[in-house]
Design an enzyme around this catalytic site. Structure first.
Site, PDB file in Angstrom:
ATOM      1  N   LYS A  94      78.559  -0.329 -62.983  1.00  0.00           N
ATOM      2  CA  LYS A  94      77.321   0.963 -62.669  1.00  0.00           C
ATOM      3  C   LYS A  94      76.725   1.319 -64.139  1.00  0.00           C
ATOM      4  CE  LYS A  94      79.640   3.484 -59.010  1.00  0.00           C
ATOM      5  NZ  LYS A  94      80.588   4.532 -58.721  1.00  0.00           N
TER       6      LYS A  94
ATOM      7  N   PHE B 135      78.556   9.638 -64.444  1.00  0.00           N
ATOM      8  CA  PHE B 135      79.982   9.589 -64.092  1.00  0.00           C
ATOM      9  C   PHE B 135      80.259   8.773 -63.022  1.00  0.00           C
ATOM     10  CE2 PHE B 135      81.929  13.126 -66.286  1.00  0.00           C
ATOM     11  CZ  PHE B 135      81.149  13.436 -67.360  1.00  0.00           C
TER      12      PHE B 135
ATOM     13  N   ASN C 112      81.431  17.903 -50.322  1.00  0.00           N
ATOM     14  CA  ASN C 112      82.598  17.369 -51.047  1.00  0.00           C
ATOM     15  C   ASN C 112      83.278  18.586 -51.898  1.00  0.00           C
ATOM     16  OD1 ASN C 112      81.860  17.152 -53.989  1.00  0.00           O
ATOM     17  ND2 ASN C 112      80.503  15.604 -53.004  1.00  0.00           N
TER      18      ASN C 112
ATOM     19  N   ASP D  10      75.921  10.550 -50.955  1.00  0.00           N
ATOM     20  CA  ASP D  10      75.112   9.571 -51.059  1.00  0.00           C
ATOM     21  C   ASP D  10      74.184   9.273 -49.419  1.00  0.00           C
ATOM     22  OD1 ASP D  10      75.902   8.496 -53.454  1.00  0.00           O
ATOM     23  OD2 ASP D  10      77.733   7.819 -52.623  1.00  0.00           O
TER      24      ASP D  10
ATOM     25  N   LYS E 184      72.535  25.667 -33.600  1.00  0.00           N
ATOM     26  CA  LYS E 184      74.021  25.277 -34.018  1.00  0.00           C
ATOM     27  C   LYS E 184      74.605  24.224 -32.726  1.00  0.00           C
ATOM     28  CE  LYS E 184      78.166  27.887 -34.350  1.00  0.00           C
ATOM     29  NZ  LYS E 184      78.717  28.723 -33.611  1.00  0.00           N
TER      30      LYS E 184
ATOM     31  N   LYS F  63      72.801   1.039 -63.595  1.00  0.00           N
ATOM     32  CA  LYS F  63      72.035   2.556 -63.610  1.00  0.00           C
ATOM     33  C   LYS F  63      71.375   2.577 -64.910  1.00  0.00           C
ATOM     34  CE  LYS F  63      74.556   4.463 -59.871  1.00  0.00           C
ATOM     35  NZ  LYS F  63      74.791   5.835 -59.225  1.00  0.00           N
TER      36      LYS F  63
HETATM   37  O1  C5P Z   1      77.059   5.175 -57.471  1.00  0.00           O
HETATM   38  P1  C5P Z   1      77.988   6.552 -57.813  1.00  0.00           P
HETATM   39  O2  C5P Z   1      77.726   7.348 -56.746  1.00  0.00           O
HETATM   40  O3  C5P Z   1      79.431   6.257 -57.852  1.00  0.00           O
HETATM   41  O4  C5P Z   1      77.311   6.843 -59.173  1.00  0.00           O
HETATM   42  C1  C5P Z   1      78.014   8.152 -59.685  1.00  0.00           C
HETATM   43  C2  C5P Z   1      76.929   8.751 -60.622  1.00  0.00           C
HETATM   44  O5  C5P Z   1      75.528   8.682 -60.187  1.00  0.00           O
HETATM   45  C3  C5P Z   1      77.137  10.007 -61.173  1.00  0.00           C
HETATM   46  O6  C5P Z   1      76.594  10.257 -62.622  1.00  0.00           O
HETATM   47  C4  C5P Z   1      76.127  10.876 -60.183  1.00  0.00           C
HETATM   48  O7  C5P Z   1      75.735  12.083 -60.664  1.00  0.00           O
HETATM   49  C5  C5P Z   1      75.236   9.885 -59.885  1.00  0.00           C
HETATM   50  N1  C5P Z   1      74.409   9.922 -58.540  1.00  0.00           N
HETATM   51  C6  C5P Z   1      73.311  10.467 -58.414  1.00  0.00           C
HETATM   52  N2  C5P Z   1      72.694  10.510 -57.145  1.00  0.00           N
HETATM   53  C7  C5P Z   1      73.315   9.706 -56.060  1.00  0.00           C
HETATM   54  C8  C5P Z   1      74.607   9.389 -56.423  1.00  0.00           C
HETATM   55  C9  C5P Z   1      75.273   9.508 -57.522  1.00  0.00           C
HETATM   56  O8  C5P Z   1      72.684  10.953 -59.403  1.00  0.00           O
HETATM   57  N3  C5P Z   1      72.876   9.832 -54.919  1.00  0.00           N
END
Ligand code: C5P
Length: 402
Positions: A343, A329, A215, A284, A294, A347
């Protein structure tokens, strides 16, 4: 100036700049501008040999006041040799020559700058510039060691090509290094004693040996958080996805590429930190079974199977102790409040910073961000679009206020 270094919290602070006679003296003018950009007031002293390279007028024209030169110049205040004393919050010498370093080490006071430094009651920030043979001379080595022992902020000069054509150590440190040390010297150390972990930047998930899924995150927000915490005295570890940004050497930096690497690096230090802030834009999902070769075109449609990456924040949230403070974040493209609230609970966060990545001036690659902040006690604020450095500063203020 890189946007994650552009702090402007220094209105009311005074920084005094000492300039010695070196070909790099012209760089002190740029340093002056950088420090003025923080809101600080700058004053300056040039040694007699500095005035052979640059003039007091150059510093005055850029707004430094007062600017001192000759010790017995009638223009200067009668007690100018004792200025800035308690009136300045910081005193930076850049460039510092072998001669001035020797004077500082011995306590000589035979020109305006050496006299003023002797009368200055706080540690100095010293950035040398000289020929490598002068730098490596036994006397300079001993003098430099003495200044270090006395608790001054001694910034090692850099290696490279010198103006005289020689190669070696002795180049004026990169201006960002001097700038940040100067700021740190005048910043309230309200995060001293806290260990802070920050994840930042994107992750890269390989499809094959040359392509990846990622990204556009540049790590600017996370870098601003890391630098702000460091300026405020914290012991900072930054776990960086692939980003093209420089961090000061006082920050422990761990470079990773994939989400799994970021997870491992964060897990390694998590139990030791007081604060963990997850600003990384972690992918994710990752391509399952990336090919070691390749992918070739011309074989019809490309099908890639994805599998879930670990949620670093969520997993570490389950290991959180009572004393630890967890910040997440959330990059959203709608329903910011509801998503952030969900969240925060899911979390186990103490604070969440949400931003709508589709809004103007927000999110990936911008130097500004418009965020909604929510804490576990139920307080919520919507901030206007601000510099990311300002968002970072306010996030730490919020944490300290809880
Ligand atoms: O669930 P979401 O991806 O929106 O959550 C965002 C937060 O979770 C951010 O703080 C990001 O750095 C963290 N995150 C993480 N590991 C992932 C996905 C998101 O630490 N695989």
């Amino acid at each position: 100036m890189q946007p994650y270094l552009a702090f402007n919290h220094y209105l009311g602070k005074r920084v005094h700049l000492g300039v010695c006679g070196s070909i790099s003296a012209f760089k002190a003018l740029e340093l002056l501008r950088m420090l003025q950009g923080t809101g600080a007031h700058l004053s300056a002293t040039l040694t007699p040999s500095a005035m052979r390279f640059v003039t007091p007028l150059s510093f005055e024209a850029l707004g430094a006041a007062p600017v001192y030169g000759e010790m017995f110049d009638t223009r200067d205040a009668l007690y100018g040799h004792l200025d800035p004393g308690q009136d300045a919050d910081g005193f930076v010498i850049a460039p510092a020559t072998a001669n001035t370093i020797a004077k500082l080490a011995c306590g000589l006071a035979d020109d305006m700058l050496s006299c003023q430094t002797l009368a200055f009651p706080h540690p100095l920030v010293i950035a040398p510039a000289m020929n490598p043979r002068l730098w490596n001379a036994a006397a300079t080595r001993e003098n430099w060691a003495k200044l270090n022992e006395r608790g001054h902020v001694c910034i090692e000069p850099e290696c490279g090509a010198m103006a005289c054509g020689e190669e070696g150590r002795g180049r004026l440190p990169q201006l960002e290094r001097i700038y940040l040390q100067a700021l740190r010297a005048v910043t309230r150390q309200d995060m001293a004693g806290r260990k802070v972990l920050i994840t930042l930047g994107p992750t890269r998930e390989p499809f094959d040996c040359v392509r990846f899924w990622s990204n556009p995150s540049t790590g600017t927000m996370g870098a601003a958080l890391a630098v702000a915490a460091w300026l405020r005295g914290a012991d900072v570890t930054a776990i960086c996805g692939p980003v093209d940004l420089w961090l000061p050497e006082g920050i422990t930096r761990v470079d990773v590429s994939t989400a799994r690497e970021m997870f491992e690096a964060a897990s390694d230090v998590f139990s030791e930190v007081d604060v963990a802030c997850f600003s990384a834009a972690v992918a994710d999902y990752r391509p399952a079974n990336p090919s070691a070769e390749k992918f070739k075109k011309g074989q019809g449609e490309l099908q890639v199977q994805f599998e879930a990456n670990p949620d670093i924040l969520k997993t570490l949230g389950t290991r959180k102790s009572q004393q630890q403070f967890l910040i997440g974040f959330a990059a959203e493209s709608g329903q910011l409040d509801a998503n952030c609230r969900a969240k925060l609970t899911a979390k186990k966060l103490d604070l969440i910073v949400g931003n709508d990545v589709t809004a103007q001036g927000c999110g990936f690659g911008h130097s500004t961000n418009g965020v909604t902040v929510l804490d576990a006690k139920g307080r919520m604020e919507i901030w206007p679009v601000l510099a990311k450095t300002e968002v970072a500063w306010r996030v730490w203020d919020w944490m300290l206020g809880l």
